[in-house]
Design an enzyme around this catalytic site. Structure first.
Site, PDB file in Angstrom:
ATOM      1  N   HIS A 190      -6.685   8.483 -17.740  1.00 29.41           N
ATOM      2  CA  HIS A 190      -7.466   9.019 -16.632  1.00 29.41           C
ATOM      3  C   HIS A 190      -8.886   8.484 -16.718  1.00 29.41           C
ATOM      4  O   HIS A 190      -9.415   8.311 -17.807  1.00 29.41           O
ATOM      5  CB  HIS A 190      -7.484  10.551 -16.680  1.00 29.41           C
ATOM      6  CG  HIS A 190      -7.872  11.173 -15.381  1.00 29.41           C
ATOM      7  ND1 HIS A 190      -9.179  11.343 -15.016  1.00 29.41           N
ATOM      8  CD2 HIS A 190      -7.116  11.619 -14.347  1.00 29.41           C
ATOM      9  CE1 HIS A 190      -9.205  11.885 -13.809  1.00 29.41           C
ATOM     10  NE2 HIS A 190      -7.972  12.059 -13.373  1.00 29.41           N
ATOM     11  N   ASP A 216       0.214  13.959 -13.480  1.00 29.17           N
ATOM     12  CA  ASP A 216       1.423  13.382 -12.904  1.00 29.17           C
ATOM     13  C   ASP A 216       2.560  13.203 -13.903  1.00 29.17           C
ATOM     14  O   ASP A 216       3.663  12.830 -13.528  1.00 29.17           O
ATOM     15  CB  ASP A 216       1.104  12.005 -12.293  1.00 29.17           C
ATOM     16  CG  ASP A 216       0.214  12.137 -11.076  1.00 29.17           C
ATOM     17  OD1 ASP A 216       0.430  13.080 -10.299  1.00 29.17           O
ATOM     18  OD2 ASP A 216      -0.697  11.311 -10.908  1.00 29.17           O
TER      19      ASP A 216
HETATM   20  N1  CMC Z   1      -0.826   2.701 -20.268  1.00 27.76           N
HETATM   21  C1  CMC Z   1      -1.289   1.735 -21.080  1.00 27.76           C
HETATM   22  N2  CMC Z   1      -2.582   1.390 -21.179  1.00 27.76           N
HETATM   23  C2  CMC Z   1      -3.460   2.037 -20.409  1.00 27.76           C
HETATM   24  C3  CMC Z   1      -3.066   3.064 -19.533  1.00 27.76           C
HETATM   25  C4  CMC Z   1      -1.694   3.385 -19.482  1.00 27.76           C
HETATM   26  N3  CMC Z   1      -1.249   4.340 -18.652  1.00 27.76           N
HETATM   27  N4  CMC Z   1      -4.137   3.551 -18.885  1.00 27.76           N
HETATM   28  C5  CMC Z   1      -5.189   2.849 -19.333  1.00 27.76           C
HETATM   29  N5  CMC Z   1      -4.791   1.945 -20.263  1.00 27.76           N
HETATM   30  C6  CMC Z   1      -5.661   1.027 -21.008  1.00 27.76           C
HETATM   31  C7  CMC Z   1      -6.069  -0.127 -20.136  1.00 27.76           C
HETATM   32  O1  CMC Z   1      -5.196  -1.212 -20.255  1.00 27.76           O
HETATM   33  C8  CMC Z   1      -7.444  -0.432 -20.656  1.00 27.76           C
HETATM   34  O2  CMC Z   1      -7.293  -1.189 -21.836  1.00 27.76           O
HETATM   35  P1  CMC Z   1      -8.388  -2.324 -22.207  1.00 27.76           P
HETATM   36  O3  CMC Z   1      -9.689  -1.586 -22.361  1.00 27.76           O
HETATM   37  O4  CMC Z   1      -7.875  -2.909 -23.469  1.00 27.76           O
HETATM   38  O5  CMC Z   1      -8.398  -3.278 -21.053  1.00 27.76           O
HETATM   39  C9  CMC Z   1      -8.013   0.929 -21.067  1.00 27.76           C
HETATM   40  O6  CMC Z   1      -6.853   1.732 -21.336  1.00 27.76           O
HETATM   41  C10 CMC Z   1      -8.837   1.606 -19.994  1.00 27.76           C
HETATM   42  O7  CMC Z   1      -8.098   1.596 -18.766  1.00 27.76           O
HETATM   43  P2  CMC Z   1      -8.737   1.279 -17.352  1.00 27.76           P
HETATM   44  O8  CMC Z   1      -7.655   0.866 -16.423  1.00 27.76           O
HETATM   45  O9  CMC Z   1      -9.915   0.383 -17.518  1.00 27.76           O
HETATM   46  O10 CMC Z   1      -9.265   2.757 -17.007  1.00 27.76           O
HETATM   47  P3  CMC Z   1      -9.515   3.336 -15.564  1.00 27.76           P
HETATM   48  O11 CMC Z   1     -10.380   4.502 -15.741  1.00 27.76           O
HETATM   49  O12 CMC Z   1      -9.981   2.249 -14.644  1.00 27.76           O
HETATM   50  O13 CMC Z   1      -8.053   3.758 -15.065  1.00 27.76           O
HETATM   51  C11 CMC Z   1      -6.097   5.017 -14.581  1.00 27.76           C
HETATM   52  C12 CMC Z   1      -7.565   5.062 -15.045  1.00 27.76           C
HETATM   53  C13 CMC Z   1      -5.611   6.439 -14.322  1.00 27.76           C
HETATM   54  C14 CMC Z   1      -5.993   4.215 -13.272  1.00 27.76           C
HETATM   55  C15 CMC Z   1      -5.218   4.351 -15.680  1.00 27.76           C
HETATM   56  O14 CMC Z   1      -5.270   5.118 -16.862  1.00 27.76           O
HETATM   57  C16 CMC Z   1      -3.779   4.145 -15.232  1.00 27.76           C
HETATM   58  O15 CMC Z   1      -3.469   3.136 -14.608  1.00 27.76           O
HETATM   59  N6  CMC Z   1      -2.836   5.100 -15.587  1.00 27.76           N
HETATM   60  C17 CMC Z   1      -1.476   5.046 -15.122  1.00 27.76           C
HETATM   61  C18 CMC Z   1      -1.390   5.553 -13.682  1.00 27.76           C
HETATM   62  C19 CMC Z   1      -1.566   7.055 -13.594  1.00 27.76           C
HETATM   63  O16 CMC Z   1      -0.958   7.819 -14.322  1.00 27.76           O
HETATM   64  N7  CMC Z   1      -2.386   7.492 -12.622  1.00 27.76           N
HETATM   65  C20 CMC Z   1      -2.602   8.909 -12.327  1.00 27.76           C
HETATM   66  C21 CMC Z   1      -3.996   9.342 -12.607  1.00 27.76           C
HETATM   67  S1  CMC Z   1      -4.186  11.132 -12.614  1.00 27.76           S
HETATM   68  C22 CMC Z   1      -3.780  11.681 -11.015  1.00 27.76           C
HETATM   69  C23 CMC Z   1      -4.561  11.026  -9.949  1.00 27.76           C
HETATM   70  O17 CMC Z   1      -5.793  10.951 -10.008  1.00 27.76           O
HETATM   71  O18 CMC Z   1      -3.966  10.644  -8.942  1.00 27.76           O
END
Ligand code: CMC
Length: 391
Positions: free
Chosen positions: A269, A326
């Site tokens: 998140h 989720d």
């Molecule tokens: N599985 C594996 N690695 C992950 C995941 C994951 N679910 N989420 C983040 N990471 C890693 C990512 O690869 C990155 O690594 P690095 O720093 O080495 O590049 C690091 O953690 C930070 O991730 P980010 O994408 O830069 O972080 P963000 O804040 O931009 O993204 C997020 C947040 C929710 C989009 C992301 O965690 C994600 O894609 N999760 C899976 C989708 C998900 O479950 N979304 C629902 C969110 S909660 C309900 C809502 O708001 O709708």
């Protein structure tokens, strides 16, 4: 022009002041108007939380009664909208239908364009909250080839939604109170989450003075993405693909592999760097629902073991990746009988109250301006147009 602060993804920019929802991502705290999500989801109802988000205070008994009655008066859709559904293919994704139908509501309520009047804004807000269950249930009925059911205002907000979704005209439908309570709690858990992508979209759309139905349609479109609300659908599909606990390590390795686009859906998140408090309540609710329905879903076991393995893995520990709202919701929704395509629709239904509360807050903010981000330009400098033979 490069004196602007560069903040792609808005990781460090506050776009507004807001008194609605507070999140402390490090501690895993979520408060609506000061009340914790744990208490609200246990002691309150979705109607009460809706009143709280919109009006700032918990209602008295009489106020809640009036509010629920006002909402129930707006549950019907204009009959003409049924025709609108029939323009879609039966296999249309219900989120696609929802974007279209909610956007189309602006063509039915011309008073909604008068957004400077708080009374009109509140009527539009009530209409949206009231009609969302009808719109969602009709999308489901359409995909099933079953007749649309009219709302039954003698039922609760959530009971009525369950009946419109799973009832048929041929026989009475009895709302299971345990399922109704679980569904209502899921609605509470999704009601608002401060300036997430879809809420920011609603505010940005609304900042131009666009009518509320158009703004909420924009929010629905944004919510659909798998990084946002679409994650609940993606998470259950992932759990089903994993299928059995022995396959979990393989998927954990894939999630860690930077050359593999795969992510653990329902994990991580932007704001929570701790357990998402909504996921805790959701996990408890899975047990209640599965017990009530006397089903044992092997996918729940996969989810529990996946969570445990991830939480003990250095990659997830270091990056502070925890289950989010989720991760478990899909298991409950699927046990209740919703197909995965409906999951994000249910998220949109419940988030509508947050969207309209945030939209109202924005419009009544005297400092409100049109949202207009700047950019750092990286394209070519000014250059003369060249003719074909010189290219
Ligand atoms: N599985 C594996 N690695 C992950 C995941 C994951 N679910 N989420 C983040 N990471 C890693 C990512 O690869 C990155 O690594 P690095 O720093 O080495 O590049 C690091 O953690 C930070 O991730 P980010 O994408 O830069 O972080 P963000 O804040 O931009 O993204 C997020 C947040 C929710 C989009 C992301 O965690 C994600 O894609 N999760 C899976 C989708 C998900 O479950 N979304 C629902 C969110 S909660 C309900 C809502 O708001 O709708």
């Amino acid at each position: 022009s490069d004196h602007f602060t560069f903040d792609p993804g808005f990781t460090s920019t506050a776009s507004c002041e807001s008194a609605i929802t507070f999140i402390d991502g490090d501690e895993g705290i979520l408060l609506h108007r000061g009340y914790s999500i744990e208490e609200l989801s246990e002691k309150s109802s979705f109607m009460e939380v809706s009143y709280l988000l919109l009006n700032g205070e918990l209602p008295s008994k009489a106020q809640l009664g009036d509010f629920s009655q006002t909402i129930s008066r707006h549950t019907m859709l204009h009959e003409q909208l049924a025709t609108f559904y029939r323009g879609f293919r039966r296999d249309a994704h219900p989120m696609a239908i929802m974007c279209g139908v909610v956007g189309a509501l602006s063509a039915f309520y011309h008073d909604s364009t008068d957004i400077s009047d708080p009374t009109h804004r509140m009527i539009s807000s009530h209409r949206l909250i009231a009609k969302m269950p009808t719109i969602a249930a009709m999308a489901y009925k359409y995909s099933m080839g079953q007749p649309f059911l009219y709302p039954d205002n003698s039922l609760s907000y959530t009971g009525n939604f369950l009946r419109m979704t799973f009832g048929v005209p041929a026989e009475p439908y009895f709302v299971n109170p345990v399922i109704e309570r679980a569904m209502d709690r899921i609605f509470i858990l999704h009601a608002d989450h401060e300036q997430n992508a879809s809420t920011s979209t609603v505010r940005l759309a609304g900042s131009s003075g666009a009518n509320p139905f158009a703004c909420i349609a924009a929010g629905i479109a944004c919510l659909w993405g798998p990084a946002h609300g679409g994650a609940n659908e993606a998470a259950l599909n992932m759990l089903r693909e994993i299928g059995t606990p022995d396959k979990i390590p393989h998927y954990i390795e894939r999630a860690k592999d930077k050359n593999d686009p795969f992510r653990l859906m329902g994990f991580g998140h932007r704001v929570y760097k701790n357990y998402d408090p909504r996921a805790t309540v959701m996990q408890k609710t899975v047990r209640e629902v599965l017990t009530e329905l006397k089903v044992s879903d092997p996918i729940f076991d996969v989810a529990l073991q996946l969570e445990e393995m991830a939480l003990n893995d250095p990659y997830f520990i270091e990056k502070k990746l925890f289950p989010n709202v989720d991760f478990y919701s899909g298991i409950i929704l699927s046990a209740i009988g919703f197909p995965t395509e409906m999951f994000t629709v249910l998220f949109a239904l419940s988030r509508t109250v947050g969207w309209v509360a945030q939209w109202n807050e924005m419009i009544s903010d005297p400092g409100q301006k049109i949202g207009r981000p700047r950019q750092l330009y990286t394209g070519p400098q000014a250059r003369p147009y060249t003719s074909f033979d010189a290219r």
